[in-house]
Design a protein around this motif. Structure first.
Motif, short mmCIF file in Angstrom:
data_model
loop_
_atom_site.label_atom_id
_atom_site.label_comp_id
_atom_site.label_asym_id
_atom_site.label_seq_id
_atom_site.Cartn_x
_atom_site.Cartn_y
_atom_site.Cartn_z
N HIS A 41 0.90 -1.14 0.08
CA HIS A 41 0.09 0.12 0.00
C HIS A 41 0.84 1.23 -0.12
O HIS A 41 1.63 1.51 1.02
CB HIS A 41 -1.03 0.09 1.34
CG HIS A 41 -1.95 1.18 1.12
ND1 HIS A 41 -3.42 0.84 1.13
CD2 HIS A 41 -2.03 2.38 1.00
CE1 HIS A 41 -3.90 2.09 1.04
NE2 HIS A 41 -3.04 3.15 1.16
N HIS B 59 1.54 5.26 -2.34
CA HIS B 59 1.19 6.10 -3.64
C HIS B 59 2.81 6.61 -4.18
O HIS B 59 3.41 7.47 -3.68
CB HIS B 59 0.37 7.24 -3.21
CG HIS B 59 -0.83 6.54 -2.39
ND1 HIS B 59 -1.95 6.16 -3.27
CD2 HIS B 59 -1.06 6.56 -1.10
CE1 HIS B 59 -2.84 5.71 -2.14
NE2 HIS B 59 -2.22 5.90 -1.08
N THR C 276 -1.60 2.13 -4.68
CA THR C 276 -3.10 1.89 -4.40
C THR C 276 -3.81 3.22 -4.77
O THR C 276 -4.76 3.75 -3.68
CB THR C 276 -2.95 1.55 -3.01
OG1 THR C 276 -2.15 2.38 -2.06
CG2 THR C 276 -2.61 0.12 -2.85
N LYS D 1 -9.32 -0.25 -6.74
CA LYS D 1 -9.46 0.29 -5.36
C LYS D 1 -10.72 1.25 -5.20
O LYS D 1 -10.68 2.03 -5.96
CB LYS D 1 -8.11 0.97 -5.31
CG LYS D 1 -8.03 2.07 -4.19
CD LYS D 1 -7.76 1.72 -2.93
CE LYS D 1 -7.47 2.76 -1.83
NZ LYS D 1 -6.30 3.55 -1.55
N HIS E 149 -6.26 0.17 6.38
CA HIS E 149 -6.07 1.16 7.38
C HIS E 149 -7.05 0.60 8.90
O HIS E 149 -6.90 1.60 9.68
CB HIS E 149 -6.67 2.59 7.17
CG HIS E 149 -6.06 3.11 5.79
ND1 HIS E 149 -4.70 3.10 5.50
CD2 HIS E 149 -6.63 3.39 4.63
CE1 HIS E 149 -4.44 3.57 4.18
NE2 HIS E 149 -5.75 3.65 3.76
N ASP F 292 1.54 3.06 3.37
CA ASP F 292 1.02 4.26 2.79
C ASP F 292 1.70 5.48 2.65
O ASP F 292 1.35 6.77 2.54
CB ASP F 292 -0.34 4.64 3.69
CG ASP F 292 -1.19 5.34 3.14
OD1 ASP F 292 -1.33 5.35 1.81
OD2 ASP F 292 -2.17 5.80 3.72
ZN LIG Z 1 -3.13 5.23 0.60
#
Ligand SMILES: [Zn+2]
Length: 433
Positions: free
Chosen positions: A64, A66, A86, A151, A197, A316
Motif C-alpha cells: 500500500h 502512492h 494503491t 481500489k 487502514h 501508505d
Molecule cells: Zn493510501
C-alpha cells in the motif's frame, strides 16, 4: 553493476518467504533464482558473496503506497523491490509501471485511480463516479486499462459496492477498499476482498461514535466496545477478508504531534516540501490520543491474527511524511507488536503478499522466482529492525548498494507528479482555511 551470469549470495540466516534457514545461499542465474541450498552444498565453481552477521530475505513488497518518482531509489535502498500503488493518476502510473526496469525503481503494480464518490477525497488521483452505473463503468474502464486490481475509496455509496465488486471479479481482479463510512462488514458482504487502514471498523464496532477520523480509536470510550470488536473480528474472518492495516501511517500521526518528530532518515532522504505538506503542528493532547489509537488498532489486529485473517504489510508512504522502505520495516515491527513472529511479519511483506497479488515469481527465494533479494545486518529471526542496515539489494538479478541509491542526484521534476500536486493543493487549502 550488471547482472552476473551465475552468482551465489550466502548469509548466516536466510528467510525464503515462509521460514528461516541457517548458513544457506541463494544461487542467482541472470534475473532468476536457480536454487536455495546449504552453503556446504554449493558447487565449487559458483562465485559466492558471503555476508556474515546478516540475514538474506526476498525483496520486500510494499502493498500500500502512492508512487512519486523520487521514492524509487529510496525504496530499493531499503530492500523493497516491488510496490503496489494503491491510487494514482491512471495514465501516469501505468507509464511509470512500464519504465521500472530501466530506472532505479522497484517493480510497480497499480490499482489505477481511487474510484470515489462526489466529491472525491483526492480529486487529482481519483476517478469520480456519481451513481451505480457510472461506478460499474469506472471499474470496467480501469480494468480495461490493464491494472493489477481495483481500489474503492471512502465516498463510494454502500449500495454501489456489490455491483462494483462483481464487475471487478468478472474482469479477473481483486477489489480493495478504504472503507469509511459504511464499515468493513458492508464491504465484505458486498464482495470486497481487502480492506485498508482498519479505519472502517469504527462504523462496525461503534456506530454511535463521536465524529472524527482514525484518532477516535484513541477515545477511552472505545474500551466499552471490546465484546463487539470480537464479534466483528469473527465476521471478518468468516468473510475471508484480508487486512492491510498500514500501522506505520497511524504511527506517524503521534510522532509528528509529539516531540519524537521524524526519524533522522526521513529528514535526510525526503524532499523538505513533502514534509511540510504532510506534517501537523505539535499538539500533545492529540498526539497522545493518536498513541492510544495505534495501541487500540494493534489490539484489534491481534484479534484478526488470532482468527487466521491474512495480513499484508503496507506503509501508505508518502502519507504521514513517512520514508519509502524504512516505513515498511517500521510496519513489520508494529505487526510483531500485534503478536506476529518475525517470520509471520516478514511473510506479510513477501510470500503472503505475493500470493494475494497472484505474483508467484515474487516474495519467495525458490527456483524460477525473480532474483529480487535484500541482505540486512543482524539476525532477523530474533527481531526485526525498524531502521535496518541494508548491505545489498538485488533487483531482477542486478545488485545495488544502498549508499549509491541514496546518493541519486536530486530531481526536482517530482513536484509535477500527481501526488505531489495533490499534497500541495491540500496544504494550500489548509493554510487558507
Ligand atoms: Zn493510501
Amino acid at each position: 553493476m550488471t547482472p552476473q551470469p551465475v552468482r551465489a549470495y550466502a548469509a548466516d540466516k536466510v528467510f525464503d518467504g515462509d521460514r528461516f534457514y541457517a548458513d544457506h545461499a541463494v544461487v542467482v542465474a541472470k534475473d532468476r533464482i536457480s536454487a536455495l541450498v546449504p552453503v556446504a552444498e554449493l558447487s565449487p565453481d559458483t562465485p559466492v558473496d558471503h555476508y556474515p552477521g546478516c540475514t538474506l530475505v526476498p525483496g520486500l513488497i510494499d502493498t500500500h503506497m502512492h508512487f512519486l518518482r523520487w521514492q524509487g531509489p529510496v525504496f530499493l535502498a531499503y530492500g523493497v523491490t516491488t510496490v503496489r500503488d494503491t491510487g494514482n493518476d491512471l495514465p501516469w502510473i501505468l507509464q511509470c509501471r512500464a519504465e521500472w526496469r530501466d530506472r532505479p525503481w522497484p517493480r510497480i503494480l497499480s490499482l489505477g485511480p481511487l474510484i470515489d464518490g462526489d466529491p472525491p477525497g483526492h480529486a487529482l488521483v481519483a476517478h469520480r463516479v456519481s451513481d451505480a452505473e457510472s461506478a460499474v463503468a469506472a471499474v470496467r474502464a480501469t480494468a480495461a486499462a490493464g491494472v493489477d486490481g481495483i481500489k474503492l475509496y471512502a465516498s463510494i455509496a454502500a449500495e454501489w459496492i456489490a455491483p462494483m465488486a462483481a464487475a471487478a471479479h468478472e474482469a479477473g481482479h481483486k477489489i480493495s477498499m478504504h472503507c469509511l463510512p459504511h464499515g468493513v462488514l458492508v464491504a465484505g458482504r458486498g464482495g470486497v476482498d481487502e480492506f485498508y487502514h482498519l479505519d472502517g471498523i469504527l462504523a462496525d464496532i461503534w456506530p454511535d461514535h463521536p465524529p472524527g477520523w482514525l484518532h477516535v480509536w484513541g477515545d477511552p470510550g472505545l474500551a466499552k466496545t471490546w465484546d463487539r470488536q470480537q464479534q466483528v473480528a469473527d465476521e471478518i474472518a468468516a468473510l475471508d477478508l484480508v487486512s492491510t492495516p498500514t500501522l506505520a501511517y497511524w504511527d506517524s500521526q503521534w510522532r509528528m504531534r509529539l516531540e519524537h518528530g521524524p526519524w533522522p532518515e526521513e529528514r535526510a532522504h525526503m524532499p523538505a516540501d513533502l514534509f511540510k505538506w504532510s506534517s501537523a503542528a505539535l499538539d500533545p493532547a492529540l498526539g497522545h490520543t493518536w498513541q492510544r489509537a495505534l495501541k487500540a488498532a494493534q489490539r484489534f489486529q491481534r484479534l484478526l491474527n488470532e482468527r487466521g485473517v491474512v495480513v499484508l504489510a503496507g506503509s501508505d508512504t508518502p502519507c504521514g511524511g513517512i520514508l519509502p522502505g524504512q516505513s515498511l520495516w517500521r510496519e513489520l515491527v508494529l505487526l510483531t507488536e500485534t503478536g506476529l513472529s518475525p517470520a509471520a511479519a516478514l511473510r506479510a511483506a513477501t510470500a503472503a503478499a505475493a500470493d494475494f497479488l497472484a505474483q508467484p515469481r515474487l516474495g519467495r527465494l525458490a527456483a524460477d522466482c525473480a532474483a529480487d533479494l535484500a541482505i540486512v545486518r543482524g539476525d532477523l529471526s530474533r527481531a526485526l529492525p525498524d531502521r535496518p542496515e541494508v548491505e545489498l539489494v538485488v533487483r531482477d538479478g542486478t545488485p545495488h548498494r544502498p549508499a549509491d541509491l541514496l546518493r541519486q542526484p536530486d530531481d526536482p521534476t517530482w513536484r509535477s507528479d500527481p501526488w505531489a500536486r495533490q499534497f500541495e493543493q491540500h496544504w494550500t487549502r489548509r493554510m487558507q482555511a
